[in-house]
Design an enzyme around this catalytic site. Structure first.
Site, short mmCIF file in Angstrom:
data_model
loop_
_atom_site.label_atom_id
_atom_site.label_comp_id
_atom_site.label_asym_id
_atom_site.label_seq_id
_atom_site.Cartn_x
_atom_site.Cartn_y
_atom_site.Cartn_z
N LYS A 112 0.82 -1.22 0.00
CA LYS A 112 0.00 0.00 0.00
C LYS A 112 0.85 1.25 0.00
O LYS A 112 0.49 2.24 -0.64
CB LYS A 112 -0.92 0.03 1.24
N LYS A 195 -8.47 -11.30 -7.62
CA LYS A 195 -9.62 -11.34 -6.74
C LYS A 195 -10.55 -10.16 -7.07
O LYS A 195 -10.07 -9.09 -7.44
CB LYS A 195 -9.06 -11.17 -5.31
N LYS A 198 -12.79 -3.60 -5.50
CA LYS A 198 -13.31 -2.30 -5.91
C LYS A 198 -12.28 -1.51 -6.70
O LYS A 198 -12.63 -0.60 -7.44
CB LYS A 198 -13.78 -1.50 -4.70
#
Ligand code: TRP
Length: 330
Positions: A112, A195, A198
């Site tokens: 991240k 996967k 969003k």
């Protein structure tokens, strides 16, 4: 009854099919067998830059969606994390028990922070897993239902709880991860190797999306060149995903659905997927709309959840303060 706690971030306007089949449906089921705590983790959401109005709206909307999925505020304690100040308080104590190197090894932080531009990633993002540990330990949770990607954070939580117990005396239940089985792992409709997420909206079925848009996404789901339906996640990941989705949405086994559609073309399977998803999504959207329409009632349910959470959390943090040598004033 053993205790379960889990959390989800309010970072989209709608939960998606992967959230539902991979996690939230299981939360609903767990209400029968466990004492359950579920949180909208808005403090985790602000570890990356977040628009205030968007956060406010998404927090309410996420909460309403949990209720619409079937979480029952009578059975479960459902709360917004920031409304329970003990999370931030315990997180600080736990940060002081976490090694800098230990936190630096968290792979989700590395991924991240790279996306947030490396050095400009916040310290909050760095300590995100420690706040997550506090979420879990405050409620003395025995089991934590999470996806595979959270395994390392659960290991950290276990290490921190054992460290605290070793240093200050027995205080925390050492929680176990409860990794939801792969059968309900929904993949992206455009890229079946990823996967459903969003962050890849083209292949993501947001349950509050316009039904026409959802139908289009289902009909355009990427398949393969084999030309007939088989359950073969390695060679036919897109088609196998549709089989999994149809099975999960209709409470059938994958084998049973494969018996029905196996050897056939892709059209009927896609139609079957639309036939199970769209009515579900319509009912879901109706329930969310009704919940969002009565602002005062939703506020009352949220406040009640937070009050109950604070009562449990306060018992733990008072004990922690005492053991650490901090005086908790009344
Ligand atoms: N990090 C979790 C996720 O991304 C969300 C989360 C925050 C959580 N606190 C938690 C999950 C506590 C379980 C328990 O999915």
């Amino acid at each position: 009854m053993p205790r379960v706690l889990s959390g989800i971030q309010p970072t989209a306007d709608s939960f998606h099919l992967g959230n539902y089949l991979g996690a939230l449906r299981n939360w609903v089921a767990m209400q029968q067998e466990y004492q359950t705590f579920f949180s909208i983790v808005d403090l985790h959401a602000i570890t990356v830059p977040t628009d205030p109005d968007e956060l406010r709206n998404r927090t309410r909307l996420s909460y309403a969606q949990l209720l619409a999925f079937g979480l029952d505020p009578e059975r479960s304690c459902i709360f917004v994390q920031s409304q329970v100040p003990q999370h931030a308080e315990l997180a600080w104590v736990m940060q002081c028990l976490t090694g800098f190197g230990e936190a630096s090894r968290m792979t989700q932080f590395k991924d991240k922070s790279a996306r947030e531009g490396g050095e400009s990633a916040s310290v909050g993002l760095f300590t995100y897993p420690v706040l997550q540990a506090a979420d879990i330990l405050l409620y003395q949770a025995d089991r934590v239902p999470v996806g595979e990607d959270q395994r390392q954070h659960l290991e950290l939580t276990r290490d921190l709880s054992q460290r605290f117990n070793g240093r200050y005396g027995n205080t925390f239940v050492v929680p176990e991860a409860y990794i939801v089985k792969d059968t309900a792992r929904v993949v992206d409709l455009q890229n079946p190797l990823a996967k459903m997420s969003k962050s890849l909206p083209a292949g993501c079925l947001f349950l509050l999306d316009d039904p026409k848009a959802m139908e289009k996404k289902i009909k355009r789901a990427v398949t393969d060149s084999v030309g007939e339906v088989h359950f073969d996640p390695v060679n036919q990941p897109g088609v196998s995903n549709l089989l999994v989705v149809v099975a999960a949405m209709s409470d059938r086994s994958v084998a049973d659905v494969t018996d029905e559609f196996g050897g056939g073309g892709y059209g009927p399977l896609k139609q079957a997927a639309a036939d199970v998803i769209l009515p579900f999504a319509r009912d879901f959207a109706d329930r969310v709309e009704a919940l969002m329409a009565d602002r005062a009632e939703l506020d009352r349910i949220m406040d009640d959840g937070a009050r109950r959470a604070r009562n449990v959390a306060e018992v733990t943090i008072a004990d922690v303060y005492d053991k650490v040598g901090l005086r908790r004033s009344k």
